[in-house]
Design a protein around this motif. Structure first.
Motif, PDB file in Angstrom:
ATOM      1  N   HIS A  77      23.933  16.010  65.594  1.00 39.40           N
ATOM      2  CA  HIS A  77      22.871  15.122  66.061  1.00 39.40           C
ATOM      3  C   HIS A  77      22.622  15.399  67.547  1.00 39.40           C
ATOM      4  O   HIS A  77      23.093  16.392  68.099  1.00 39.40           O
ATOM      5  CB  HIS A  77      23.258  13.670  65.785  1.00 39.40           C
ATOM      6  N   ARG A  78      21.891  14.532  68.196  1.00 38.07           N
ATOM      7  CA  ARG A  78      21.496  14.789  69.591  1.00 38.07           C
ATOM      8  C   ARG A  78      22.706  14.893  70.534  1.00 38.07           C
ATOM      9  O   ARG A  78      22.692  15.691  71.471  1.00 38.07           O
ATOM     10  CB  ARG A  78      20.541  13.702  70.074  1.00 38.07           C
ATOM     11  N   ALA A  79      23.742  14.096  70.309  1.00 40.93           N
ATOM     12  CA  ALA A  79      24.926  14.159  71.173  1.00 40.93           C
ATOM     13  C   ALA A  79      25.587  15.532  71.084  1.00 40.93           C
ATOM     14  O   ALA A  79      26.037  16.088  72.095  1.00 40.93           O
ATOM     15  CB  ALA A  79      25.921  13.063  70.786  1.00 40.93           C
ATOM     16  N   VAL A 102      36.530  25.580  76.623  1.00 44.83           N
ATOM     17  CA  VAL A 102      35.597  24.735  77.361  1.00 44.83           C
ATOM     18  C   VAL A 102      35.845  23.301  76.880  1.00 44.83           C
ATOM     19  O   VAL A 102      35.389  22.915  75.809  1.00 44.83           O
ATOM     20  CB  VAL A 102      34.133  25.141  77.114  1.00 44.83           C
ATOM     21  N   PRO A 103      36.614  22.509  77.660  1.00 41.45           N
ATOM     22  CA  PRO A 103      36.925  21.148  77.207  1.00 41.45           C
ATOM     23  C   PRO A 103      35.732  20.222  77.403  1.00 41.45           C
ATOM     24  O   PRO A 103      35.012  20.330  78.410  1.00 41.45           O
ATOM     25  CB  PRO A 103      38.100  20.742  78.099  1.00 41.45           C
ATOM     26  N   PHE A 104      35.530  19.324  76.443  1.00 49.62           N
ATOM     27  CA  PHE A 104      34.431  18.370  76.587  1.00 49.62           C
ATOM     28  C   PHE A 104      34.851  16.993  76.102  1.00 49.62           C
ATOM     29  O   PHE A 104      35.609  16.852  75.144  1.00 49.62           O
ATOM     30  CB  PHE A 104      33.189  18.837  75.816  1.00 49.62           C
ATOM     31  N   GLN A 105      34.343  15.992  76.829  1.00 50.86           N
ATOM     32  CA  GLN A 105      34.557  14.604  76.431  1.00 50.86           C
ATOM     33  C   GLN A 105      33.477  14.179  75.433  1.00 50.86           C
ATOM     34  O   GLN A 105      32.517  14.913  75.188  1.00 50.86           O
ATOM     35  CB  GLN A 105      34.470  13.689  77.652  1.00 50.86           C
ATOM     36  N   MET A 106      33.651  13.005  74.877  1.00 47.30           N
ATOM     37  CA  MET A 106      32.642  12.450  73.997  1.00 47.30           C
ATOM     38  C   MET A 106      31.360  12.180  74.785  1.00 47.30           C
ATOM     39  O   MET A 106      31.405  11.694  75.909  1.00 47.30           O
ATOM     40  CB  MET A 106      33.156  11.141  73.382  1.00 47.30           C
ATOM     41  N   MET A 107      30.225  12.530  74.195  1.00 41.26           N
ATOM     42  CA  MET A 107      28.928  12.285  74.818  1.00 41.26           C
ATOM     43  C   MET A 107      28.363  10.965  74.294  1.00 41.26           C
ATOM     44  O   MET A 107      28.415  10.686  73.093  1.00 41.26           O
ATOM     45  CB  MET A 107      27.953  13.417  74.490  1.00 41.26           C
ATOM     46  N   VAL A 108      27.821  10.149  75.213  1.00 39.10           N
ATOM     47  CA  VAL A 108      27.248   8.855  74.828  1.00 39.10           C
ATOM     48  C   VAL A 108      25.850   8.720  75.425  1.00 39.10           C
ATOM     49  O   VAL A 108      25.537   9.329  76.453  1.00 39.10           O
ATOM     50  CB  VAL A 108      28.136   7.679  75.287  1.00 39.10           C
ATOM     51  N   TYR A 109      25.033   7.915  74.780  1.00 41.12           N
ATOM     52  CA  TYR A 109      23.651   7.716  75.241  1.00 41.12           C
ATOM     53  C   TYR A 109      23.613   6.516  76.182  1.00 41.12           C
ATOM     54  O   TYR A 109      24.025   5.400  75.821  1.00 41.12           O
ATOM     55  CB  TYR A 109      22.736   7.471  74.041  1.00 41.12           C
ATOM     56  N   VAL A 110      23.155   6.739  77.410  1.00 44.34           N
ATOM     57  CA  VAL A 110      23.060   5.676  78.410  1.00 44.34           C
ATOM     58  C   VAL A 110      21.626   5.145  78.406  1.00 44.34           C
ATOM     59  O   VAL A 110      20.679   5.863  78.751  1.00 44.34           O
ATOM     60  CB  VAL A 110      23.442   6.196  79.812  1.00 44.34           C
ATOM     61  N   THR A 153      24.421   0.460  80.078  1.00 45.26           N
ATOM     62  CA  THR A 153      24.528   0.143  78.658  1.00 45.26           C
ATOM     63  C   THR A 153      24.692   1.426  77.847  1.00 45.26           C
ATOM     64  O   THR A 153      23.860   2.334  77.922  1.00 45.26           O
ATOM     65  CB  THR A 153      23.263  -0.584  78.156  1.00 45.26           C
ATOM     66  N   VAL A 154      25.777   1.493  77.092  1.00 46.98           N
ATOM     67  CA  VAL A 154      26.035   2.651  76.237  1.00 46.98           C
ATOM     68  C   VAL A 154      25.604   2.329  74.813  1.00 46.98           C
ATOM     69  O   VAL A 154      25.992   1.302  74.242  1.00 46.98           O
ATOM     70  CB  VAL A 154      27.535   3.020  76.258  1.00 46.98           C
ATOM     71  N   LEU A 155      24.768   3.184  74.245  1.00 46.18           N
ATOM     72  CA  LEU A 155      24.355   3.026  72.852  1.00 46.18           C
ATOM     73  C   LEU A 155      25.069   4.085  72.019  1.00 46.18           C
ATOM     74  O   LEU A 155      25.161   5.251  72.406  1.00 46.18           O
ATOM     75  CB  LEU A 155      22.839   3.202  72.710  1.00 46.18           C
ATOM     76  N   ASN A 156      25.573   3.689  70.881  1.00 45.17           N
ATOM     77  CA  ASN A 156      26.278   4.635  70.024  1.00 45.17           C
ATOM     78  C   ASN A 156      26.187   4.174  68.577  1.00 45.17           C
ATOM     79  O   ASN A 156      26.143   2.973  68.297  1.00 45.17           O
ATOM     80  CB  ASN A 156      27.746   4.760  70.442  1.00 45.17           C
ATOM     81  N   ILE A 157      26.137   5.134  67.676  1.00 49.90           N
ATOM     82  CA  ILE A 157      26.203   4.844  66.244  1.00 49.90           C
ATOM     83  C   ILE A 157      27.367   5.649  65.694  1.00 49.90           C
ATOM     84  O   ILE A 157      27.367   6.881  65.773  1.00 49.90           O
ATOM     85  CB  ILE A 157      24.888   5.227  65.521  1.00 49.90           C
ATOM     86  N   PHE A 179      19.331   8.938  68.605  1.00 58.22           N
ATOM     87  CA  PHE A 179      20.577   9.348  67.945  1.00 58.22           C
ATOM     88  C   PHE A 179      20.462  10.720  67.290  1.00 58.22           C
ATOM     89  O   PHE A 179      21.378  11.542  67.384  1.00 58.22           O
ATOM     90  CB  PHE A 179      20.986   8.319  66.895  1.00 58.22           C
ATOM     91  N   SER A 180      19.348  10.973  66.605  1.00 62.02           N
ATOM     92  CA  SER A 180      19.221  12.226  65.880  1.00 62.02           C
ATOM     93  C   SER A 180      17.776  12.674  65.827  1.00 62.02           C
ATOM     94  O   SER A 180      16.853  11.904  66.109  1.00 62.02           O
ATOM     95  CB  SER A 180      19.773  12.079  64.454  1.00 62.02           C
ATOM     96  N   TYR A 181      17.583  13.925  65.451  1.00 56.72           N
ATOM     97  CA  TYR A 181      16.233  14.468  65.289  1.00 56.72           C
ATOM     98  C   TYR A 181      15.682  14.063  63.933  1.00 56.72           C
ATOM     99  O   TYR A 181      16.412  14.024  62.934  1.00 56.72           O
ATOM    100  CB  TYR A 181      16.265  15.991  65.423  1.00 56.72           C
TER     101      TYR A 181
END
Length: 570
Positions: free
Chosen positions: A202-204, A327-335, A352-356, A375-377
């Motif tokens: 998805h977008r994240a 390449v380490p990465f953290q969880m991506m969240v939508y602000v 405000t963090v939005l997540n599903i 959230f997604s395309y």
């Protein structure tokens, strides 16, 4: 044979014979003992033969196996974190002498490889579970596979590749390591960062992979697993169609999609190291490792099997010898305030963090609810809605289990009639006795034959469920492992509701119209469930019914209400 190849990445051990040698090997194979490879073994052998599992030249020997368990290394000291073994039945293993050659064939009997058996041993599966997966807990899918599906004996030895496993889907997206290395060289891709996935993206995920490639100034390879993933995962056909839509959202000539025929073990940190080695063999220079890489979820105590960054920590331990950079990465969240995705640690206080969650996303799909654009395309969501329609449009299996005489067949018939009255879907009743007569008439009542009968019922029910119908199954199904196997067969295709008809043995004996229990007590009928053979009570059925306090009509109505509450009927 065992040619070394070095185009863009590491040295590959390609195990295929030449065309002339393969032709002779096919003739030789006609006189050899044959083993029909399982799905997982076909995935393993493809990556052994094409060099994806370099430096391996076959299935692990006992010495290599033990060294991998104890040290994450082959016996010669080379880093290798995951056992790749040929598990077979004890009956098959008894026919083999060390040094013998055996023919390894696919499900259709096509010869894939010839193996010279150098080792044969009975593994300590509890030790393997503890050392490789961190716990002897069958909630872990690989541990469950180890104890419930894998053979009793392991064989080790070198392989000679005769033919490639057949794939008829997405052929343009299937590359061997050598082919992908050549493509990178042709395109001038000197730095390539790989992304591993077994879920729709998805977008994240798009944001995470785009940033990772940008961070290391590399091109991006999206390489999803299309072999075996976690039971219950979305099928690879649907996922690949989603990936094809998603790739269009990256800048042109920066990203490519290629499929990996890997059988995942969901082994967390060890699996991350394994995935990195495989990507190095495919010519990649960098590998993205995110939060809880290859984690299987919760254990029997409801806790995560692995820590969120255990995989990254283990990768760092071996960074000097891996030959590929993490390449380490953290969880991506939508602000919400910024209308963009950010690593979770970049979120400021008050934002405000939005997540599903994955669970919430599946719920929205199942109930036909809106899935927001952030959230997604839309193309990805549309693809998934085609494969996973709202729950009331999906197929479902109602699987009864209980002792002989418990009332399964009577309730199943009552349920059949009530569902037929609704009339919105085709309904099929697979009663134990009827299936025995028409589908399994040649089978006896040994444990092996009873399991085979249940597997046949499960297969028919899975086809009915896959095609949107309702299957009602009413066998005794006394063994937990077989019921679990049927659930895993059906659950990815639609609904699965296990109903334990928990009528006591005493009541079942009193109802014994056919006199079966009496004959079992006298020893006339051998291996009779509840008398001379155990009935393993379901641990977590969706519904428990005791017919002493419940009429067939009431029992069927309870099941109707359960189906309604779960959204399978309206």
């Amino acid at each position: 044979m065992q040619a070394e190849y070095n185009a863009h990445g590491g040295t590959l051990k390609q195990l295929y014979l030449s065309e002339e040698e393969a032709k002779l090997a096919k003739e030789t194979a006609k006189s050899l003992l044959s083993w029909d490879l399982t799905h997982r073994q076909i995935c393993d052998i493809e990556l052994l033969l094409n060099g994806g599992f370099s430096p391996l030249e076959g299935f692990l020997t006992q010495q290599d196996y033990q060294s991998v368990l104890d040290k994450m290394r082959l016996a010669n000291g080379v880093l290798w974190p995951m056992p790749v073994t040929l598990d077979v039945s004890a009956k098959f293993a008894e026919q083999i002498e060390l040094g013998d050659e055996i023919a390894l064939r696919d499900e259709e009997g096509v010869i894939i490889a010839i193996m010279q058996v150098s080792d044969r041993w009975q593994p300590n599966k509890a030790e393997e579970a503890e050392k490789i997966f961190g716990a002897n807990d069958q909630t872990h899918p690989a541990v469950s596979y180890l104890f419930n599906q894998a053979g009793e004996i392991y064989l080790g030895g070198k392989l000679k590749g005769v033919s490639t496993p057949s794939h008829y889907d997405f052929k343009a997206l299937r590359d061997t390591p050598a082919e992908l290395q050549d493509k990178f060289k042709k395109w001038g891709w000197n730095k390539v960062v790989a992304f591993q996935t077994r879920n729709p993206m998805h977008r994240a995920h798009q944001e995470l992979t785009f940033r990772a490639a940008k961070q290391v100034e590399a091109n991006l390879l999206i390489q999803p697993v299309v072999g075996m993933t976690k039971p219950g995962d979305i099928d690879h056909f649907s996922r690949v169609r989603c990936y094809e839509h998603l790739v269009k959202h990256y800048p042109e000539q920066t990203t490519t999609l290629s499929l990996l025929p890997l059988a995942m073990r969901m082994g967390g940190p060890r699996e991350a190291v394994w995935h990195a080695i495989i990507r190095k063999n495919y010519g990649c220079t960098h590998f993205i490792v995110g939060r809880d890489h290859a984690g299987p979820g919760k254990n029997a105590q409801g806790e995560d099997f692995y820590g969120p960054y255990d995989a990254q920590n283990l990768m760092n331990e071996f960074k000097d010898e891996l030959g590929i950079e993490m390449v380490p990465f953290q969880m991506m969240v939508y602000v919400k305030e910024r209308a963009e995705y950010q690593p979770v640690d970049n979120v400021q206080e008050g934002e405000t963090v939005l997540n599903i969650s994955g669970t919430e996303f599946r719920r929205r799909l199942a109930e036909g609810l809106e899935i927001p654009d952030w959230f997604s395309y839309s193309e990805v969501v549309s693809e998934l809605r085609k494969r996973y329609p709202a729950r009331h449009k999906q197929g479902v299996t109602v699987f009864f289990t209980g002792l002989s005489g418990s009332g399964k067949s009577t309730i199943a018939n009552a349920l059949l009639n009530k569902l037929m009255e609704l009339g919105d879907r085709s309904i099929t009743l697979l009663d134990g006795d009827v299936v025995r007569k028409h589908l399994s008439s040649e089978l006896g009542f040994s444990k092996e034959h009873r399991n085979l009968n249940i597997q046949r019922i499960g297969y028919v029910a899975s086809e009915i469920t896959k095609n949107g119908g309702i299957a009602i199954c009413a066998p005794i199904a006394p063994y937990r492992s077989t019921r679990r196997e049927v659930r895993e067969m059906i659950a990815p295709l639609g609904g699965f509701i296990e109903v334990h008809v928990a009528t006591s043995l005493e009541v079942c004996e009193q109802r014994d119209r056919k006199g079966l229990y009496a004959k079992a007590r006298e020893g006339i009928i051998k291996e009779f469930t509840g008398i001379s053979d155990p009935y393993e009570v379901p641990e977590n059925p969706e519904l428990i019914i005791d017919t002493v306090n419940c009429t067939p009509d009431e029992a069927a109505q309870r099941i109707i209400l359960k189906l309604e509450s779960m959204g399978y009927i309206k």
